[in-house]
Design an enzyme around this catalytic site. Sequence first.
Site, short mmCIF file in Angstrom:
data_model
loop_
_atom_site.label_atom_id
_atom_site.label_comp_id
_atom_site.label_asym_id
_atom_site.label_seq_id
_atom_site.Cartn_x
_atom_site.Cartn_y
_atom_site.Cartn_z
N GLY A 94 0.83 -1.21 0.00
CA GLY A 94 0.00 0.00 0.00
C GLY A 94 0.85 1.24 0.00
CG LEU A 95 5.08 3.14 1.84
CD1 LEU A 95 4.57 4.47 2.35
CD2 LEU A 95 6.26 2.67 2.69
CG ASP A 135 0.29 3.65 3.12
OD1 ASP A 135 -0.81 3.25 2.69
OD2 ASP A 135 1.07 2.95 3.79
CG ASP A 146 -4.38 0.03 3.21
OD1 ASP A 146 -3.22 -0.37 3.42
OD2 ASP A 146 -4.66 0.92 2.40
CD GLU A 185 -3.06 -1.66 8.14
OE1 GLU A 185 -2.80 -0.66 8.82
OE2 GLU A 185 -2.42 -1.97 7.10
CB SER A 222 2.46 1.07 10.76
OG SER A 222 1.39 0.29 10.29
NE ARG A 244 0.12 -3.86 9.07
CZ ARG A 244 0.65 -3.11 8.12
NH1 ARG A 244 0.78 -3.57 6.89
NH2 ARG A 244 1.05 -1.89 8.40
CG HIS A 294 3.90 -3.59 11.28
ND1 HIS A 294 5.18 -3.84 10.87
CD2 HIS A 294 3.50 -2.51 10.53
CE1 HIS A 294 5.53 -2.99 9.93
NE2 HIS A 294 4.54 -2.15 9.70
#
Length: 542
Positions: free
Chosen positions: A43-44, A54, A83, A110, A119, A154, A185
Amino acid sequence: MNKSKILRKQLIDRDVVRIVGAHDGLGSKLIAKSGFEGVWASGLEISASHGVPDANILTMTDYLERACEMNEASTLPVIADCDTGYGNVNNVIHLVEKYERNGIAGICIEDKIFPKTNSFISGKQELANIDEFSGKIEAAKNTQKSKDFFVIARIEALIAGWGMEEAIKRANAYADAGADAVLIHSKKKEPDEIVEFCKLFNKLPKVVVPTTYPTFNEKEMPKLGIKIVIYANHILRSSIKAINETLEEISKSKELSSVDKKITTLSEVFELQGVKQLKHNEERYLKSNQVNTNIIIPAAGLPPSDLTKSNTDKKPVTLLEINGKTILDRNLQVLNRNNLTNVFLTTGYKNELFDSYKLKIKKNKNFENTTQLDSIMAAVENFSETKNKSLIIIFSDILFEDEILHRILSSDNEISLVIDKVNKSLGRHNDLIIAEKDPFRDGRILTSHRKNKIIKIGKTLEIKKANFEFCGISYFSKNGVEKLRDVYLKLKKSKKKENFDFMALIQHMIDNGQEISGLEVNGGWLEVRNDKQFDYAKKIFE
Ligand code: SPV
Ligand code: MG
């Protein structure tokens, strides 16, 4: 095997599956080429490559489109970073249907609130309610059609600062909801909390993204139950650095010479794009005459003695300049214009003068003791690309117009010679021809499409008997090339070849029953074999 199955197999076969983040098809190809096992549709990366944050600015379709691009560009399985699932449980159901239908191996969602932010962006990272997110996982697993589609849950509890206990609680809940793996994460500089989490939670395989704790080595992962490592944004960051350096260098030096050596070659770009396959496909399937026709220009011989005034440097005749452009350049231009780009050249006399030409060149070292016919056949024998294709042979001292090529390419003869009525005004008639039908004499046509068989050709023909002359351009269909090769090789074996130049070989073929067609033209070509013809060429070519 579908890509979800491939990913599942990798998880069995390998200690750690190494996945790299990308945002487009090229990235996916480079990752595959480097030997990694999968692609993370990050996604980033995808949002950065669109030039936006993002932060769910893009829509699911934007991300899906890129994931598909990456999926199609290589054989690697793609895990899509989805996401928070782009909304509530209904959005998750919709995305699983879409991604699975498009062949994506798996997805990762996530446990944050839509719209999320990356994040690593400072500020509040709001977590979703455990039950609500567990519902998304359950819905995803119930929606997938194949048992292999891979769903990663996530956990962002450590990122949001909620602590280890919360992370473990969530991991257990997501395992119960049916997740295939959990991505834990962290934004710490050291892997301690990741290691601690892995020791405390063993229900599912674990996925890590060691962006902020880069010393965490793959070797340490298997014993912690980490089955997937994602190098999430390293392609993006390395390319931004390289782009900045290149731009700075061009801006400073105001030219390209220094930067040119530091960047990848265009041929590497073409290779990555699959240009080789493109060519292969054209050769195999594109049934156009142009692509399937080779050109041979025999240019090995000494310059003719009648060209002394115009050729004081004694250059090969095809390199004589006519108003600033060589005969060869002019002819290559006409050929290129007509998409005839498979050009083979045989050189001999002063062959170093051809070094600057990026053509397929066969050097005939023995040019002084061999004929033009040998030079032609040396190219045919030397280049395997000449097999299974038709061939146009163009003598190196001929200038010609496009129309002659059109005429050749639209004909369906096995072997034909381009012929014109005898022109007495410019002297020299070496290549005289007797054809079945006399030429049209009124000069009002450029070409004639009637059939006209060649009966005799050769240097010894009497001019009064000849009705045509050979223009130095001949055509051989695929079959015709094979026949030419057969006759030539037979003559060579019988040691009679020495008596044969190109014209004599054609006569030999006629005598043995081969039909040779005359393609009649009325001008549109010019030979440059004496000073008078050279002066004439200078007058008519700009
Ligand atoms: C991404 O690559 O978009 C990720 C990983 O989600 S991270 O940026 O590390 O959050
Ligand atoms: Mg992301």
